[in-house]
Design an enzyme around this catalytic site. Structure first.
Site, PDB file in Angstrom:
ATOM      1  N   TYR A   1     -55.814  37.814  12.706  1.00 38.23           N
ATOM      2  CA  TYR A   1     -54.637  37.034  12.318  1.00 38.23           C
ATOM      3  C   TYR A   1     -53.449  37.958  12.061  1.00 38.23           C
ATOM      4  O   TYR A   1     -52.343  37.715  12.560  1.00 38.23           O
ATOM      5  CB  TYR A   1     -54.956  36.225  11.063  1.00 38.23           C
ATOM      6  CG  TYR A   1     -53.794  35.440  10.521  1.00 38.23           C
ATOM      7  CD1 TYR A   1     -53.416  34.233  11.103  1.00 38.23           C
ATOM      8  CD2 TYR A   1     -53.084  35.893   9.412  1.00 38.23           C
ATOM      9  CE1 TYR A   1     -52.344  33.512  10.599  1.00 38.23           C
ATOM     10  CE2 TYR A   1     -52.015  35.175   8.908  1.00 38.23           C
ATOM     11  CZ  TYR A   1     -51.650  33.983   9.497  1.00 38.23           C
ATOM     12  OH  TYR A   1     -50.587  33.273   9.001  1.00 38.23           O
TER      13      TYR A   1
ATOM     14  N   SER B   1     -45.810  36.269   9.504  1.00 37.62           N
ATOM     15  CA  SER B   1     -46.464  36.374   8.196  1.00 37.62           C
ATOM     16  C   SER B   1     -46.346  37.809   7.707  1.00 37.62           C
ATOM     17  O   SER B   1     -46.353  38.752   8.512  1.00 37.62           O
ATOM     18  CB  SER B   1     -47.943  35.992   8.289  1.00 37.62           C
ATOM     19  OG  SER B   1     -48.628  36.304   7.085  1.00 37.62           O
TER      20      SER B   1
END
Length: 262
Positions: free
Chosen positions: A153, A140
């Site tokens: 995350y 990501s």
């Protein structure tokens, strides 16, 4: 016609994983689909068999559970037909760092980093022996953007990028292609599962567009594919600057600014 390699895809019951399954099935690849939701896996596999006439196996697994993870590792080690691994399974973070519980932290880190690494480690020796194959790790852009506010995350996705780059340096001379795919916000169920409302978001990419772009990068053998980035030179400049630091880091003494007074 030569038989195409089998692709194992984690997190395959919906979203990015399911779309990867559709795209590879259209290309004529047999599939092994891995996810927790067996009913959805079975429905997807039945459709892909009918639409694309490929062989689709379903492997129900929760990759945060050691026994399930071990079963997928065994399949990757033993099934010589599997030459491509799509490491897609992951979970998002809802809330700030101080709102996380021990259980939520453990699950997020285990799924996003430990399981991904162990699956890559399970298949890599066999691919190296064969001299061909591919490992695709879904990361990501949050992995290099702490400003986005998802500290845990983002840290796991930074790990995915670093690991992919390291594996590429180690494995590419042995014939193995390693790709890191770095989406920005993508319209998938991962948000709902994390309890995040995206109904008002207008900056999310549709999952089909994301995967199609990632596959263009795959076919071009890009090492890092960032589908939302229009100016590829900006990533190249960032990576070049990073590499430029390396010679400055190998020093026997502290920098002058740390040897001066306050």
């Amino acid at each position: 016609m030569a038989t195409r390699s089998t692709v194992l895809i984690t997190g395959a019951s919906s979203g990015i994983g399911a779309t990867y399954a559709e795209r590879f099935a259209r290309r004529g690849h047999d599939l092994v689909l891995v996810a927790r939701d067996k009913a959805r896996l079975e429905a997807l596999s039945a459709r892909l068999r009918q639409e694309s006439s490929v062989v689709v196996d379903v492997l129900q697994a929760d990759l945060t559970q050691s026994s399930d993870l071990a079963a997928v590792e065994t399949r990757l080690r033993d099934d010589a037909k599997i030459e491509i691994l799509i490491n897609n399974a992951g979970v998002a973070q809802s809330g700030g760092f101080t709102e996380q519980t021990a259980g939520s932290i453990d699950r997020l880190v285990t799924l996003n980093t430990t399981a991904l690494t162990r699956l890559a480690a399970a298949i890599a020796p066999r691919l190296v022996k064969a001299g061909e194959g591919a490992i695709v790790n879904i990361g990501s852009v949050v992995g290099f953007a702490p400003e986005f506010g998802q500290s845990i995350y983002g840290a796991t996705k930074a790990f995915v990028l670093f690991l992919s780059q390291g594996l590429s340096l180690e494995l590419s001379p042995k014939g193995i292609y390693v790709q890191a795919v770095l989406p920005a916000g993508t319209r998938t169920e991962i948000w709902e599962r994390a309890g995040i409302d995206i109904s008002a978001r207008t900056d999310l990419m549709e999952v089909g567009e994301l995967v199609d772009a990632a596959l263009v990068g795959f076919d071009r053998r890009e090492l890092v594919t960032i589908p939302p980035l229009h100016d590829a030179a900006r990533w190249d400049a960032l990576d070049t600057a990073r590499q430029g630091l390396l010679s400055d880091l190998r020093q026997a003494h502290a920098a002058e600014r740390y040897r001066a007074g306050p």
